[in-house]
Design an enzyme around this catalytic site. Structure first.
Site, mmCIF file in Angstrom:
data_model
loop_
_atom_site.group_PDB
_atom_site.id
_atom_site.type_symbol
_atom_site.label_atom_id
_atom_site.label_comp_id
_atom_site.label_asym_id
_atom_site.label_seq_id
_atom_site.Cartn_x
_atom_site.Cartn_y
_atom_site.Cartn_z
ATOM 1 N N LYS A 1 0.840 -1.207 0.000
ATOM 2 C CA LYS A 1 0.000 0.000 0.000
ATOM 3 C C LYS A 1 0.869 1.249 0.000
ATOM 4 O O LYS A 1 2.032 1.224 0.419
ATOM 5 C CB LYS A 1 -0.953 0.040 1.199
ATOM 6 C CG LYS A 1 -0.293 0.126 2.589
ATOM 7 C CD LYS A 1 0.061 1.525 3.065
ATOM 8 C CE LYS A 1 0.715 1.506 4.445
ATOM 9 N NZ LYS A 1 1.513 2.678 4.760
ATOM 10 N N ALA B 1 3.603 -1.361 4.359
ATOM 11 C CA ALA B 1 2.764 -2.320 5.085
ATOM 12 C C ALA B 1 3.083 -3.776 4.762
ATOM 13 O O ALA B 1 2.196 -4.621 4.745
ATOM 14 C CB ALA B 1 1.271 -2.031 4.882
ATOM 15 N N GLY B 2 4.356 -4.077 4.516
ATOM 16 C CA GLY B 2 4.745 -5.448 4.182
ATOM 17 C C GLY B 2 4.365 -6.443 5.269
ATOM 18 O O GLY B 2 3.828 -7.513 4.979
ATOM 19 N N SER C 1 2.066 -6.107 7.641
ATOM 20 C CA SER C 1 0.601 -6.184 7.724
ATOM 21 C C SER C 1 0.037 -6.971 6.552
ATOM 22 O O SER C 1 -0.947 -7.705 6.697
ATOM 23 C CB SER C 1 -0.004 -4.776 7.715
ATOM 24 O OG SER C 1 0.459 -4.047 8.815
ATOM 25 N N ASP D 1 -2.858 -1.457 9.840
ATOM 26 C CA ASP D 1 -2.971 -1.530 8.375
ATOM 27 C C ASP D 1 -3.562 -2.858 7.882
ATOM 28 O O ASP D 1 -3.848 -2.998 6.695
ATOM 29 C CB ASP D 1 -1.590 -1.375 7.724
ATOM 30 C CG ASP D 1 -1.013 0.023 7.891
ATOM 31 O OD1 ASP D 1 -1.790 0.965 8.136
ATOM 32 O OD2 ASP D 1 0.217 0.161 7.774
HETATM 33 O O1 C5P Z 1 -0.489 -1.052 14.194
HETATM 34 P P1 C5P Z 1 0.962 -1.246 13.883
HETATM 35 O O2 C5P Z 1 1.585 -2.336 14.718
HETATM 36 O O3 C5P Z 1 1.262 -1.385 12.440
HETATM 37 O O4 C5P Z 1 1.666 0.101 14.344
HETATM 38 C C1 C5P Z 1 3.044 0.189 14.588
HETATM 39 C C2 C5P Z 1 3.331 1.368 15.485
HETATM 40 O O5 C5P Z 1 3.033 2.589 14.800
HETATM 41 C C3 C5P Z 1 2.486 1.439 16.763
HETATM 42 O O6 C5P Z 1 3.090 0.709 17.794
HETATM 43 C C4 C5P Z 1 2.480 2.922 17.054
HETATM 44 O O7 C5P Z 1 3.685 3.305 17.666
HETATM 45 C C5 C5P Z 1 2.470 3.540 15.668
HETATM 46 N N1 C5P Z 1 1.101 3.890 15.209
HETATM 47 C C6 C5P Z 1 0.468 4.983 15.771
HETATM 48 N N2 C5P Z 1 -0.807 5.303 15.360
HETATM 49 C C7 C5P Z 1 -1.420 4.585 14.390
HETATM 50 C C8 C5P Z 1 -0.788 3.464 13.798
HETATM 51 C C9 C5P Z 1 0.484 3.140 14.233
HETATM 52 O O8 C5P Z 1 1.028 5.661 16.627
HETATM 53 N N3 C5P Z 1 -2.656 4.934 14.025
#
Ligand code: C5P
Length: 303
Positions: free
Chosen positions: A10, A104-105, A107, A140
Site C-alpha cells: 500500500k 505495510a509489508g 501487515s 494496516d
Molecule cells: O499497528 P501497527 O503495529 O502497524 O503500528 C506500529 C506502530 O506505529 C504502533 O506501535 C504505534 O507506535 C504507531 N502507530 C500509531 N498510530 C497509528 C498506527 C500506528 O502511533 N494509528
C-alpha cells in the site's frame, strides 16, 4: 498441497495525524491505495500446535521467521479465536514488498495468512470478521485484506471505500536503510504539531474524477518531515523524482520508500531510470493502483 494467497503493498495518498489514544496510537485520517507489488504466502498443513514460517525474497533476512513474524501471529490468533483445536500451519512467505519500507509489508503478510488459514482450516469466515481479527494485529491489516482505495479513520483501521477513476502509475524508490514506524511517530510527536486528521477534499475530488495531475498535487503525509529528519537523504530522492517529471511525490507511510506518481506507464519508466541512477536509491520498482487486497490464488507452487 498448500493454499496460495497474493497480497499487495500500500501507499498512503494522504496521512493526516491527530492526537493519541490511551495506548499511544494516533488518530489518523488517511487514504490508502493498494499497489501491484505483491508478497505471496503459501499455507501448508502442519502438526497440531506447530506454527512456523519460512521467509525468502526482498529483505527476507530482516523478517523474523518465528513467533515475531506477524503472519505467524495472525495464524495463531485466528486458531485461538475460532477454537481450531488441532490447528498447525507452515507459512511460506515470498517477499517483494520492501521490509520496514512504509508499504505495510508485515501487515500484508498477516492479511495473507488470515485469508490462507481461513481456507486451509475451512472456517468460512466473512471478510468483515477477518478484518476485525486483522485490526488486532496491526492498524494496516484491515486495509490489506480489503484493497482498492479507501479512507481510513481511527487508527487507520476503520475503512470506507473511496470512489476512484483511472489507473495510477507509481514508481517506488527503495532506500538502503529501513525506518521503524514507532520511531517515526515519536519523531513526529517530538515537535508537538497541531493534530489535524482532515483529508484534503481536493484529493478525494481528484480521485473521483480521475484527475491524476490533481491527485499528484494533493498528496500529503504528516510523517514525511519526521521521516526526512531521521533520514535526510530522502529529501534528495524526492527532488530527483520531481525534477524527472513526477506529477507528485510522497514518502510512503512512515517511510523510507518514496512514491512518485506519473500520468502514463511510459513516463513512469523514464522516472524509474532517473531514480535508479541516484546513489541514495537502493532499487526502483514500478506498480499500478488500485488493485484488490489479499486474494486466494490458483494452484501456485512456491516458485
Ligand atoms: O499497528 P501497527 O503495529 O502497524 O503500528 C506500529 C506502530 O506505529 C504502533 O506501535 C504505534 O507506535 C504507531 N502507530 C500509531 N498510530 C497509528 C498506527 C500506528 O502511533 N494509528
Amino acid at each position: 498441497m498448500g493454499v496460495y494467497v497474493r497480497v499487495p503493498a500500500k501507499v498512503n495518498l494522504a496521512l493526516c495525524v491527530g492526537g493519541t489514544d490511551q495506548e499511544g496510537y494516533h488518530e489518523l485520517g488517511t487514504v490508502f491505495q493498494a499497489l501491484s507489488l505483491y508478497d505471496e504466502v503459501t499455507a501448508e498443513p502442519a502438526p497440531p500446535g506447530v506454527f512456523a514460517s519460512t521467509v525468502r525474497g526482498e529483505g527476507a533476512a530482516y523478517v523474523p521467521d518465528d513467533d515475531g513474524n506477524l503472519a505467524v501471529r495472525a495464524a495463531r490468533l485466528l486458531a485461538e479465536e475460532h477454537g481450531v483445536g488441532d490447528a498447525g500451519v507452515l507459512l511460506h512467505v515470498r517477499k517483494r514488498i520492501p521490509v520496514a519500507g512504509g508499504m505495510a509489508g508485515g501487515s500484508a503478510d498477516a492479511a495473507a495468512a488470515l485469508v490462507a488459514c481461513n481456507e486451509l482450516w475451512g472456517l468460512d469466515l466473512t471478510p468483515d470478521r477477518l478484518q476485525a481479527i486483522g485490526a488486532r494485529l496491526g492498524a494496516d491489516v484491515p486495509f490489506m485484506l480489503r484493497g482498492g482505495t479507501a479512507l481510513g479513520r481511527g487508527r487507520g483501521d476503520l475503512l470506507e471505500q473511496v470512489p476512484v477513476q483511472g489507473t495510477y502509475h507509481w514508481t517506488l524508490a527503495l532506500s538502503h536503510a529501513g525506518l521503524s514506524t514507532p520511531a517515526v511517530f515519536r519523531e513526529y510527536d517530538a515537535k508537538a504539531p497541531a493534530p489535524d486528521t482532515r483529508v484534503p477534499p481536493a484529493l478525494l475530488d481528484a480521485l473521483r474524477t480521475g484527475d491524476v495531475q490533481a491527485v499528484g498535487a494533493s498528496l500529503v503525509n504528516h510523517l514525511q518531515a519526521p521521516a526526512i529528519r531521521l533520514l535526510p537523504a530522502l529529501a534528495r530522492t524526492l527532488e530527483i523524482g520531481l525534477a524527472a517529471g513526477a506529477l507528485g511525490c510522497i514518502v510512503s507511510g512512515s517511510g523510507p520508500t518514496c512514491a512518485f506518481l506519473s500520468g502514463t506507464a511510459e513516463e513512469a519508466a523514464e522516472l524509474a531510470e532517473a531514480l535508479a541512477r541516484s546513489s541514495a536509491v537502493r532499487a526502483v520498482r514500478q506498480a499500478e493502483g488500485p488493485v484488490a487486497g489479499a486474494e486466494l490464488g490458483g494452484a501456485h507452487g512456491r516458485g
